[in-house]
Write a protein that holds these residues in place. Structure first.
Motif, PDB file in Angstrom:
ATOM      1  N   SER A   1       0.824  -1.213   0.000  1.00  0.00           N
ATOM      2  CA  SER A   1       0.000   0.000   0.000  1.00  0.00           C
ATOM      3  C   SER A   1       0.859   1.265   0.000  1.00  0.00           C
ATOM      4  N   ILE A   2       1.976   1.242   0.704  1.00  0.00           N
ATOM      5  CA  ILE A   2       2.876   2.401   0.734  1.00  0.00           C
ATOM      6  C   ILE A   2       3.583   2.550  -0.603  1.00  0.00           C
ATOM      7  N   PHE A   3       4.089   1.461  -1.126  1.00  0.00           N
ATOM      8  CA  PHE A   3       4.796   1.505  -2.416  1.00  0.00           C
ATOM      9  C   PHE A   3       3.860   2.029  -3.503  1.00  0.00           C
ATOM     10  N   GLN A   4       2.633   1.548  -3.503  1.00  0.00           N
ATOM     11  CA  GLN A   4       1.647   1.972  -4.497  1.00  0.00           C
ATOM     12  C   GLN A   4       1.358   3.472  -4.376  1.00  0.00           C
ATOM     13  N   LYS A   5       1.223   3.988  -3.160  1.00  0.00           N
ATOM     14  CA  LYS A   5       0.982   5.414  -2.946  1.00  0.00           C
ATOM     15  C   LYS A   5       2.155   6.252  -3.446  1.00  0.00           C
ATOM     16  N   LEU A   6       3.374   5.788  -3.172  1.00  0.00           N
ATOM     17  CA  LEU A   6       4.560   6.530  -3.613  1.00  0.00           C
ATOM     18  C   LEU A   6       4.655   6.561  -5.136  1.00  0.00           C
ATOM     19  N   LEU A   7       4.275   5.476  -5.788  1.00  0.00           N
ATOM     20  CA  LEU A   7       4.216   5.478  -7.252  1.00  0.00           C
ATOM     21  C   LEU A   7       3.175   6.477  -7.744  1.00  0.00           C
ATOM     22  N   ALA A   8       1.996   6.441  -7.125  1.00  0.00           N
ATOM     23  CA  ALA A   8       0.905   7.321  -7.547  1.00  0.00           C
ATOM     24  C   ALA A   8       1.268   8.794  -7.371  1.00  0.00           C
ATOM     25  N   TRP A   9       2.029   9.104  -6.330  1.00  0.00           N
ATOM     26  CA  TRP A   9       2.440  10.489  -6.076  1.00  0.00           C
ATOM     27  C   TRP A   9       3.727  10.846  -6.818  1.00  0.00           C
ATOM     28  N   HIS A  10       4.212   9.945  -7.643  1.00  0.00           N
ATOM     29  CA  HIS A  10       5.367  10.165  -8.517  1.00  0.00           C
ATOM     30  C   HIS A  10       6.674  10.396  -7.757  1.00  0.00           C
ATOM     31  N   PHE A  11       6.956   9.502  -6.810  1.00  0.00           N
ATOM     32  CA  PHE A  11       8.229   9.526  -6.108  1.00  0.00           C
ATOM     33  C   PHE A  11       9.224   8.605  -6.808  1.00  0.00           C
ATOM     34  N   ASN A  12      10.479   8.912  -6.674  1.00  0.00           N
ATOM     35  CA  ASN A  12      11.563   8.123  -7.254  1.00  0.00           C
ATOM     36  C   ASN A  12      11.810   6.883  -6.387  1.00  0.00           C
ATOM     37  N   VAL A  13      10.939   5.908  -6.492  1.00  0.00           N
ATOM     38  CA  VAL A  13      11.033   4.720  -5.640  1.00  0.00           C
ATOM     39  C   VAL A  13      12.041   3.696  -6.151  1.00  0.00           C
ATOM     40  N   PHE A  14      12.534   3.875  -7.368  1.00  0.00           N
ATOM     41  CA  PHE A  14      13.476   2.911  -7.934  1.00  0.00           C
ATOM     42  C   PHE A  14      14.927   3.361  -7.818  1.00  0.00           C
ATOM     43  N   GLY A  15      15.158   4.465  -7.141  1.00  0.00           N
ATOM     44  CA  GLY A  15      16.529   4.922  -6.916  1.00  0.00           C
ATOM     45  C   GLY A  15      17.239   5.394  -8.171  1.00  0.00           C
ATOM     46  N   LEU A  16      16.514   6.034  -9.073  1.00  0.00           N
ATOM     47  CA  LEU A  16      17.154   6.586 -10.262  1.00  0.00           C
ATOM     48  C   LEU A  16      18.162   7.650  -9.850  1.00  0.00           C
ATOM     49  N   GLU A  17      19.252   7.700 -10.563  1.00  0.00           N
ATOM     50  CA  GLU A  17      20.267   8.725 -10.307  1.00  0.00           C
ATOM     51  C   GLU A  17      19.710  10.098 -10.700  1.00  0.00           C
ATOM     52  N   GLU A  18      20.285  11.163 -10.156  1.00  0.00           N
ATOM     53  CA  GLU A  18      19.797  12.513 -10.417  1.00  0.00           C
ATOM     54  C   GLU A  18      19.763  12.877 -11.896  1.00  0.00           C
ATOM     55  N   ASN A  19      20.656  12.327 -12.683  1.00  0.00           N
ATOM     56  CA  ASN A  19      20.681  12.643 -14.113  1.00  0.00           C
ATOM     57  C   ASN A  19      19.691  11.790 -14.913  1.00  0.00           C
ATOM     58  N   GLU A  20      18.982  10.868 -14.248  1.00  0.00           N
ATOM     59  CA  GLU A  20      18.050   9.981 -14.943  1.00  0.00           C
ATOM     60  C   GLU A  20      16.587  10.389 -14.765  1.00  0.00           C
ATOM     61  N   PHE A  21      16.336  11.427 -13.976  1.00  0.00           N
ATOM     62  CA  PHE A  21      14.980  11.933 -13.824  1.00  0.00           C
ATOM     63  C   PHE A  21      15.022  13.431 -13.621  1.00  0.00           C
ATOM     64  N   ILE A  22      13.864  14.064 -13.786  1.00  0.00           N
ATOM     65  CA  ILE A  22      13.745  15.499 -13.550  1.00  0.00           C
ATOM     66  C   ILE A  22      13.043  15.664 -12.213  1.00  0.00           C
ATOM     67  N   ASN A  23      13.654  16.414 -11.314  1.00  0.00           N
ATOM     68  CA  ASN A  23      13.090  16.608  -9.976  1.00  0.00           C
ATOM     69  C   ASN A  23      11.874  17.524 -10.080  1.00  0.00           C
ATOM     70  N   LYS A  24      10.715  16.971  -9.795  1.00  0.00           N
ATOM     71  CA  LYS A  24       9.454  17.705  -9.893  1.00  0.00           C
ATOM     72  C   LYS A  24       9.433  18.934  -8.997  1.00  0.00           C
ATOM     73  N   ALA A  25      10.107  18.877  -7.877  1.00  0.00           N
ATOM     74  CA  ALA A  25      10.129  20.002  -6.952  1.00  0.00           C
ATOM     75  C   ALA A  25      10.886  21.205  -7.517  1.00  0.00           C
ATOM     76  N   ASN A  26      11.778  20.966  -8.471  1.00  0.00           N
ATOM     77  CA  ASN A  26      12.571  22.048  -9.047  1.00  0.00           C
ATOM     78  C   ASN A  26      11.924  22.690 -10.269  1.00  0.00           C
ATOM     79  N   LEU A  27      10.804  22.134 -10.747  1.00  0.00           N
ATOM     80  CA  LEU A  27      10.144  22.711 -11.913  1.00  0.00           C
ATOM     81  C   LEU A  27       9.451  24.014 -11.531  1.00  0.00           C
ATOM     82  N   LYS A  28       9.536  24.966 -12.403  1.00  0.00           N
ATOM     83  CA  LYS A  28       8.886  26.240 -12.164  1.00  0.00           C
ATOM     84  C   LYS A  28       7.527  26.228 -12.865  1.00  0.00           C
ATOM     85  N   PRO A  29       6.460  26.659 -12.174  1.00  0.00           N
ATOM     86  CA  PRO A  29       5.153  26.710 -12.838  1.00  0.00           C
ATOM     87  C   PRO A  29       5.155  27.713 -13.975  1.00  0.00           C
ATOM     88  N   GLU A  30       4.422  27.381 -15.039  1.00  0.00           N
ATOM     89  CA  GLU A  30       4.381  28.283 -16.195  1.00  0.00           C
ATOM     90  C   GLU A  30       3.350  29.365 -16.006  1.00  0.00           C
TER      91      GLU A  30
END
Length: 142
Positions: free
Chosen positions: A113-142
């Motif tokens: 249930s926790i893993f599923q929630k983290l996927l749904a909220w788009h967390f990096n649950v697979f341990g991707l390196e910083e260069n392999e994903f875009i950090n959603k928190a750093n995106l600026k709203p348009e």
């Protein structure tokens, strides 16, 4: 990262309307779009991964910070703690928040249930390196 690993990772997020940035033969990432099954097929067909697809995810450290998901703003740990009364889930949440450095290692033991929630909220649950994903928190709203 191998093509097979990418397919497994993107497939896990497929039901959760994950945003991705793609670039086909161009070094510049274009506007985010929702990932769909054809993107996974494109990964399968491409022999040398000459295109880039980066998921837009939150780093696990944002479990204790306010995030935005589907127009709602909340702190994930707080929301999970309020929503669940299962002792195993609550104990796991506390163990996870004790040491972010080993959070990715602990996720392999997470209740589904926790893993599923983290996927749904788009967390990096697979341990991707910083260069392999875009950090959603750093995106600026348009």
């Amino acid at each position: 990262m191998t093509k097979e690993e990418l397919i497994k990772i993107f497939s896990a997020y497929l039901p959760y309307d994950l945003d991705v940035c793609t670039s086909y033969g161009s070094p510049k990432l274009n506007n985010p779009k929702k990932m769909f099954g054809a993107d996974i097929d494109r990964i399968k067909r491409n022999k040398n991964l000459s295109f880039i697809m980066k998921p837009i995810l939150y780093d696990l450290s944002y479990l204790t910070k306010e995030i935005e998901h589907n127009g709602e703003f909340f702190e994930p740990m707080e929301k999970m703690h309020k929503d669940w009364d299962c002792e195993a889930e609550i104990q796991f949440l506390y163990a996870l928040s004790d040491d972010w450095a080993s959070a990715e290692d602990k996720l392999q033991f997470a209740p589904y249930s926790i893993f599923q929630k983290l996927l749904a909220w788009h967390f990096n649950v697979f341990g991707l390196e910083e260069n392999e994903f875009i950090n959603k928190a750093n995106l600026k709203p348009e």
